[in-house]
Design a protein around this motif. Structure first.
Motif, PDB file in Angstrom:
ATOM      1  N   ASP A 151     -23.921 -19.638 -50.083  1.00 13.57           N
ATOM      2  CA  ASP A 151     -25.095 -20.512 -50.130  1.00 13.57           C
ATOM      3  C   ASP A 151     -25.608 -20.875 -48.747  1.00 13.57           C
ATOM      4  OD1 ASP A 151     -23.313 -22.509 -49.207  1.00 13.57           O
ATOM      5  OD2 ASP A 151     -22.814 -23.086 -51.254  1.00 13.57           O
ATOM      6  N   MET A 152     -25.060 -20.254 -47.700  1.00 16.07           N
ATOM      7  CA  MET A 152     -25.521 -20.491 -46.337  1.00 16.07           C
ATOM      8  C   MET A 152     -26.241 -19.252 -45.823  1.00 16.07           C
ATOM      9  SD  MET A 152     -24.487 -23.575 -45.631  1.00 16.07           S
ATOM     10  CE  MET A 152     -24.399 -23.757 -43.856  1.00 16.07           C
ATOM     11  N   TYR A 153     -27.132 -19.452 -44.846  1.00 14.55           N
ATOM     12  CA  TYR A 153     -27.871 -18.338 -44.256  1.00 14.55           C
ATOM     13  C   TYR A 153     -26.996 -17.731 -43.164  1.00 14.55           C
ATOM     14  CZ  TYR A 153     -31.854 -15.701 -42.417  1.00 14.55           C
ATOM     15  OH  TYR A 153     -32.707 -14.691 -41.997  1.00 14.55           O
ATOM     16  N   VAL A 154     -26.306 -16.661 -43.522  1.00 19.16           N
ATOM     17  CA  VAL A 154     -25.277 -16.077 -42.655  1.00 19.16           C
ATOM     18  C   VAL A 154     -25.819 -15.622 -41.299  1.00 19.16           C
ATOM     19  CG1 VAL A 154     -23.588 -14.204 -42.445  1.00 19.16           C
ATOM     20  CG2 VAL A 154     -23.783 -15.481 -44.590  1.00 19.16           C
ATOM     21  N   PRO A 155     -27.045 -15.025 -41.204  1.00 15.09           N
ATOM     22  CA  PRO A 155     -27.521 -14.595 -39.882  1.00 15.09           C
ATOM     23  C   PRO A 155     -27.517 -15.709 -38.830  1.00 15.09           C
ATOM     24  CG  PRO A 155     -28.871 -13.590 -41.574  1.00 15.09           C
ATOM     25  CD  PRO A 155     -27.948 -14.556 -42.279  1.00 15.09           C
ATOM     26  N   VAL A 156     -27.842 -16.936 -39.223  1.00 10.85           N
ATOM     27  CA  VAL A 156     -27.816 -18.040 -38.252  1.00 10.85           C
ATOM     28  C   VAL A 156     -26.383 -18.327 -37.824  1.00 10.85           C
ATOM     29  CG1 VAL A 156     -28.190 -20.513 -37.950  1.00 10.85           C
ATOM     30  CG2 VAL A 156     -29.950 -19.127 -39.012  1.00 10.85           C
ATOM     31  N   MET A 157     -25.471 -18.345 -38.804  1.00 12.78           N
ATOM     32  CA  MET A 157     -24.067 -18.603 -38.481  1.00 12.78           C
ATOM     33  C   MET A 157     -23.534 -17.558 -37.502  1.00 12.78           C
ATOM     34  SD  MET A 157     -23.530 -21.266 -40.453  1.00 12.78           S
ATOM     35  CE  MET A 157     -21.821 -21.521 -40.900  1.00 12.78           C
ATOM     36  N   MET A 158     -23.909 -16.302 -37.734  1.00  8.59           N
ATOM     37  CA  MET A 158     -23.406 -15.235 -36.875  1.00  8.59           C
ATOM     38  C   MET A 158     -24.078 -15.259 -35.501  1.00  8.59           C
ATOM     39  SD  MET A 158     -21.023 -14.228 -38.606  1.00  8.59           S
ATOM     40  CE  MET A 158     -20.467 -13.116 -37.310  1.00  8.59           C
ATOM     41  N   GLU A 159     -25.333 -15.703 -35.442  1.00 12.95           N
ATOM     42  CA  GLU A 159     -25.995 -15.833 -34.141  1.00 12.95           C
ATOM     43  C   GLU A 159     -25.283 -16.882 -33.291  1.00 12.95           C
ATOM     44  OE1 GLU A 159     -30.435 -16.560 -32.160  1.00 12.95           O
ATOM     45  OE2 GLU A 159     -30.188 -16.618 -34.340  1.00 12.95           O
ATOM     46  N   ILE A 160     -24.887 -17.976 -33.925  1.00 11.18           N
ATOM     47  CA  ILE A 160     -24.122 -18.999 -33.211  1.00 11.18           C
ATOM     48  C   ILE A 160     -22.780 -18.422 -32.770  1.00 11.18           C
ATOM     49  CG2 ILE A 160     -22.978 -21.241 -33.393  1.00 11.18           C
ATOM     50  CD1 ILE A 160     -25.143 -22.049 -35.419  1.00 11.18           C
ATOM     51  N   ALA A 161     -22.125 -17.685 -33.681  1.00 10.82           N
ATOM     52  CA  ALA A 161     -20.817 -17.105 -33.370  1.00 10.82           C
ATOM     53  C   ALA A 161     -20.904 -16.135 -32.197  1.00 10.82           C
ATOM     54  CB  ALA A 161     -20.260 -16.397 -34.603  1.00 10.82           C
ATOM     55  N   ILE A 162     -21.959 -15.331 -32.155  1.00 19.19           N
ATOM     56  CA  ILE A 162     -22.135 -14.384 -31.046  1.00 19.19           C
ATOM     57  C   ILE A 162     -22.352 -15.136 -29.735  1.00 19.19           C
ATOM     58  CG2 ILE A 162     -23.695 -12.631 -30.095  1.00 19.19           C
ATOM     59  CD1 ILE A 162     -24.072 -11.670 -33.016  1.00 19.19           C
ATOM     60  N   ALA A 163     -23.146 -16.213 -29.794  1.00 22.91           N
ATOM     61  CA  ALA A 163     -23.363 -17.023 -28.586  1.00 22.91           C
ATOM     62  C   ALA A 163     -22.056 -17.635 -28.104  1.00 22.91           C
ATOM     63  CB  ALA A 163     -24.396 -18.108 -28.869  1.00 22.91           C
ATOM     64  N   VAL A 164     -21.217 -18.085 -29.045  1.00 25.54           N
ATOM     65  CA  VAL A 164     -19.904 -18.621 -28.676  1.00 25.54           C
ATOM     66  C   VAL A 164     -19.073 -17.539 -27.987  1.00 25.54           C
ATOM     67  CG1 VAL A 164     -17.687 -19.408 -29.611  1.00 25.54           C
ATOM     68  CG2 VAL A 164     -19.819 -20.441 -30.421  1.00 25.54           C
ATOM     69  N   ALA A 165     -19.047 -16.342 -28.570  1.00 15.69           N
ATOM     70  CA  ALA A 165     -18.212 -15.258 -28.029  1.00 15.69           C
ATOM     71  C   ALA A 165     -18.670 -14.836 -26.639  1.00 15.69           C
ATOM     72  CB  ALA A 165     -18.231 -14.070 -28.987  1.00 15.69           C
ATOM     73  N   THR A 166     -19.986 -14.679 -26.447  1.00 19.17           N
ATOM     74  CA  THR A 166     -20.476 -14.207 -25.148  1.00 19.17           C
ATOM     75  C   THR A 166     -20.300 -15.278 -24.073  1.00 19.17           C
ATOM     76  OG1 THR A 166     -22.722 -14.874 -25.813  1.00 19.17           O
ATOM     77  CG2 THR A 166     -22.121 -12.578 -26.131  1.00 19.17           C
ATOM     78  N   THR A 167     -20.524 -16.541 -24.430  1.00 14.06           N
ATOM     79  CA  THR A 167     -20.330 -17.617 -23.449  1.00 14.06           C
ATOM     80  C   THR A 167     -18.855 -17.781 -23.111  1.00 14.06           C
ATOM     81  OG1 THR A 167     -22.246 -18.772 -24.391  1.00 14.06           O
ATOM     82  CG2 THR A 167     -20.810 -20.037 -22.927  1.00 14.06           C
ATOM     83  N   ALA A 168     -17.999 -17.683 -24.123  1.00 12.03           N
ATOM     84  CA  ALA A 168     -16.557 -17.798 -23.889  1.00 12.03           C
ATOM     85  C   ALA A 168     -16.080 -16.716 -22.925  1.00 12.03           C
ATOM     86  CB  ALA A 168     -15.798 -17.694 -25.211  1.00 12.03           C
ATOM     87  N   ARG A 169     -16.633 -15.519 -23.077  1.00  6.68           N
ATOM     88  CA  ARG A 169     -16.215 -14.411 -22.221  1.00  6.68           C
ATOM     89  C   ARG A 169     -16.533 -14.685 -20.757  1.00  6.68           C
ATOM     90  NH1 ARG A 169     -12.402 -12.916 -22.224  1.00  6.68           N
ATOM     91  NH2 ARG A 169     -12.214 -11.943 -20.220  1.00  6.68           N
ATOM     92  N   THR A 170     -17.685 -15.347 -20.513  1.00  4.42           N
ATOM     93  CA  THR A 170     -18.043 -15.649 -19.114  1.00  4.42           C
ATOM     94  C   THR A 170     -17.085 -16.653 -18.492  1.00  4.42           C
ATOM     95  OG1 THR A 170     -19.551 -17.476 -19.670  1.00  4.42           O
ATOM     96  CG2 THR A 170     -20.486 -15.256 -19.644  1.00  4.42           C
ATOM     97  N   HIS A 171     -16.372 -17.409 -19.331  1.00  2.13           N
ATOM     98  CA  HIS A 171     -15.386 -18.369 -18.837  1.00  2.13           C
ATOM     99  C   HIS A 171     -13.963 -17.811 -18.916  1.00  2.13           C
ATOM    100  CE1 HIS A 171     -18.078 -21.837 -18.334  1.00  2.13           C
ATOM    101  NE2 HIS A 171     -18.701 -21.419 -19.425  1.00  2.13           N
ATOM    102  N   GLY A 172     -13.825 -16.531 -19.268  1.00  3.38           N
ATOM    103  CA  GLY A 172     -12.505 -15.908 -19.302  1.00  3.38           C
ATOM    104  C   GLY A 172     -11.745 -16.103 -20.602  1.00  3.38           C
ATOM    105  N   TYR A 173     -12.446 -16.465 -21.667  1.00  2.00           N
ATOM    106  CA  TYR A 173     -11.796 -16.679 -22.964  1.00  2.00           C
ATOM    107  C   TYR A 173     -12.251 -15.623 -23.974  1.00  2.00           C
ATOM    108  CZ  TYR A 173     -10.225 -21.300 -21.462  1.00  2.00           C
ATOM    109  OH  TYR A 173      -9.616 -22.337 -20.794  1.00  2.00           O
ATOM    110  N   ASP A 174     -11.328 -15.236 -24.833  1.00  6.13           N
ATOM    111  CA  ASP A 174     -11.661 -14.432 -25.998  1.00  6.13           C
ATOM    112  C   ASP A 174     -11.767 -15.357 -27.205  1.00  6.13           C
ATOM    113  OD1 ASP A 174     -11.670 -11.833 -24.776  1.00  6.13           O
ATOM    114  OD2 ASP A 174      -9.484 -11.966 -24.656  1.00  6.13           O
ATOM    115  N   VAL A 175     -12.376 -14.855 -28.289  1.00  2.00           N
ATOM    116  CA  VAL A 175     -12.605 -15.682 -29.472  1.00  2.00           C
ATOM    117  C   VAL A 175     -11.872 -15.106 -30.672  1.00  2.00           C
ATOM    118  CG1 VAL A 175     -14.347 -16.481 -31.129  1.00  2.00           C
ATOM    119  CG2 VAL A 175     -14.822 -16.576 -28.674  1.00  2.00           C
ATOM    120  N   LEU A 176     -11.123 -15.969 -31.341  1.00  6.18           N
ATOM    121  CA  LEU A 176     -10.460 -15.630 -32.597  1.00  6.18           C
ATOM    122  C   LEU A 176     -11.328 -16.176 -33.725  1.00  6.18           C
ATOM    123  CD1 LEU A 176      -7.977 -14.708 -34.301  1.00  6.18           C
ATOM    124  CD2 LEU A 176      -7.044 -17.009 -33.934  1.00  6.18           C
TER     125      LEU A 176
END
Length: 336
Positions: free
Chosen positions: A71-96
């Motif tokens: 019941d949620m709009y998955v593309p928005v959730m995944m866009e946020i998730a991708i932003a989290v992953a790419t920003t985390a990488r710039t700080h030296g973190y991976d995302v689980l």
């Protein structure tokens, strides 16, 4: 695979010096540090994650909890998730990425296992059952969403209450007096999901202040469900001249249904959406909308979490201000 010893030989230093440059546990001269870092870059050396974790008591992993509900709009959730992953990488973190609907069990498992240094939680409910565990845990966490009580929590979100108010202000300013809201699926409100409840609060509060009559109807989305919802709205409020849509799956069906009924947008009916920019500009009528700053929310969440991990951040609520973009779907209310 390049070894630490090979980096030391290439830089002309001891292996322990390379180790100290990587860990930061001892002061190393700027010249030596630069020489080691140049060798690391030229050789393409990557420290072993397990060894690094043992040495630093950190995993350099961020756990991101994204319950992917139908019941949620998955593309928005995944866009946020991708932003989290790419920003985390710039700080030296991976995302689980955790996508199960485990609730408190997932928080308990991550906090107790040492799998991750910190957590980011999405799809936050007003009285989210995960929150007591977060408050008790020593592990840093950030919410993308706003619960009813933010005490002891760090949160980032769009200001959805202000978003609802902004939509009403726009339509009221154009002279609309009867406005209907096509909302998210009923289950979203049954869970008391924060963004949906807060938008509705903003819509209703500003409607009362402006004297605008507001009717809210949840909708599953899709053509058939939207058709039933629109028919009900127009039966109950035949003088409706404005729609606010907070349901991406209902946007295009609504526009199609209005065309079929001979109601021109925006001459007869104005439509304002709370949706991603892409949905608004690619609709059959370019929609006046408040966009969802998915990338900004993801980036802010990571930066807040990294600050907490580095001992620089505290409990803070960051509400991103909404911005309404006027396009082709809204105009002054028709004269009666």
């Amino acid at each position: 695979m390049v070894t630490l010893a090979e980096v030391a030989q290439h830089a002309g230093v001891s292996a322990s010096t390379v180790s100290y440059v990587l860990s930061g546990k001892r002061s190393i001269s700027a010249t030596t540090r630069q020489r080691v870092e140049r060798s690391i870059h030229e050789l393409g050396y990557h420290p072993n994650a397990g060894a690094r974790a043992l040495a630093s008591s950190r995993s350099n992993i961020i756990a991101l909890m994204v319950p992917l509900r139908t019941d949620m709009y998955v593309p928005v959730m995944m866009e946020i998730a991708i932003a989290v992953a790419t920003t985390a990488r710039t700080h030296g973190y991976d995302v689980l990425l955790l996508t199960g609907e485990e609730g408190p069990d997932a928080v308990r498992r991550v906090a107790g296992s040492g799998l991750a240094d910190g957590m980011i939680l999405m799809d936050v409910e007003l009285d989210d059952e995960r929150l007591p565990l977060l408050r008790e845990s020593a592990q840093p966490a950030v919410l993308i969403g706003l619960p009813a009580d933010t005490t002891g929590l760090t949160c980032v979100d769009l200001d959805f209450k202000a978003t609802g108010a902004l939509c009403v202000e726009h339509l009221a300013g154009l002279g609309h007096r009867d406005v209907a809201v096509i909302g998210e699926a009923p289950a979203v409100y049954e869970r008391h999901t924060g963004f949906a409840e807060r938008t509705l609060d903003g819509l209703r509060s500003r409607a009362r202040e402006t004297g605008l009559r507001l009717l809210h109807r949840p909708c599953e989305g899709g053509y058939d469900a939207t058709a039933v919802t629109v028919a009900r709205i127009l039966d109950e409020r035949p003088d409706t001249t404005g729609f606010v849509v907070q349901n991406e799956a209902a946007v295009e069906p609504l526009l199609a249904l209005l065309r079929q009924q001979g109601r021109a947008v925006p001459e007869d009916v104005s439509v304002v959406a709370v949706c991603p920019e892409q949905v608004a500009v690619q609709a059959s009528v370019r929609l006046t909308s408040v966009s969802l700053p998915a990338q900004e929310m993801g980036r802010h969440a990571v930066e807040q979490l990294v600050a907490k991990l580095d001992g620089r951040g505290g409990e803070e609520v960051v509400l991103l201000p909404p911005a309404l973009t006027v396009r082709a779907s809204s105009s002054p209310a028709p004269l009666r």
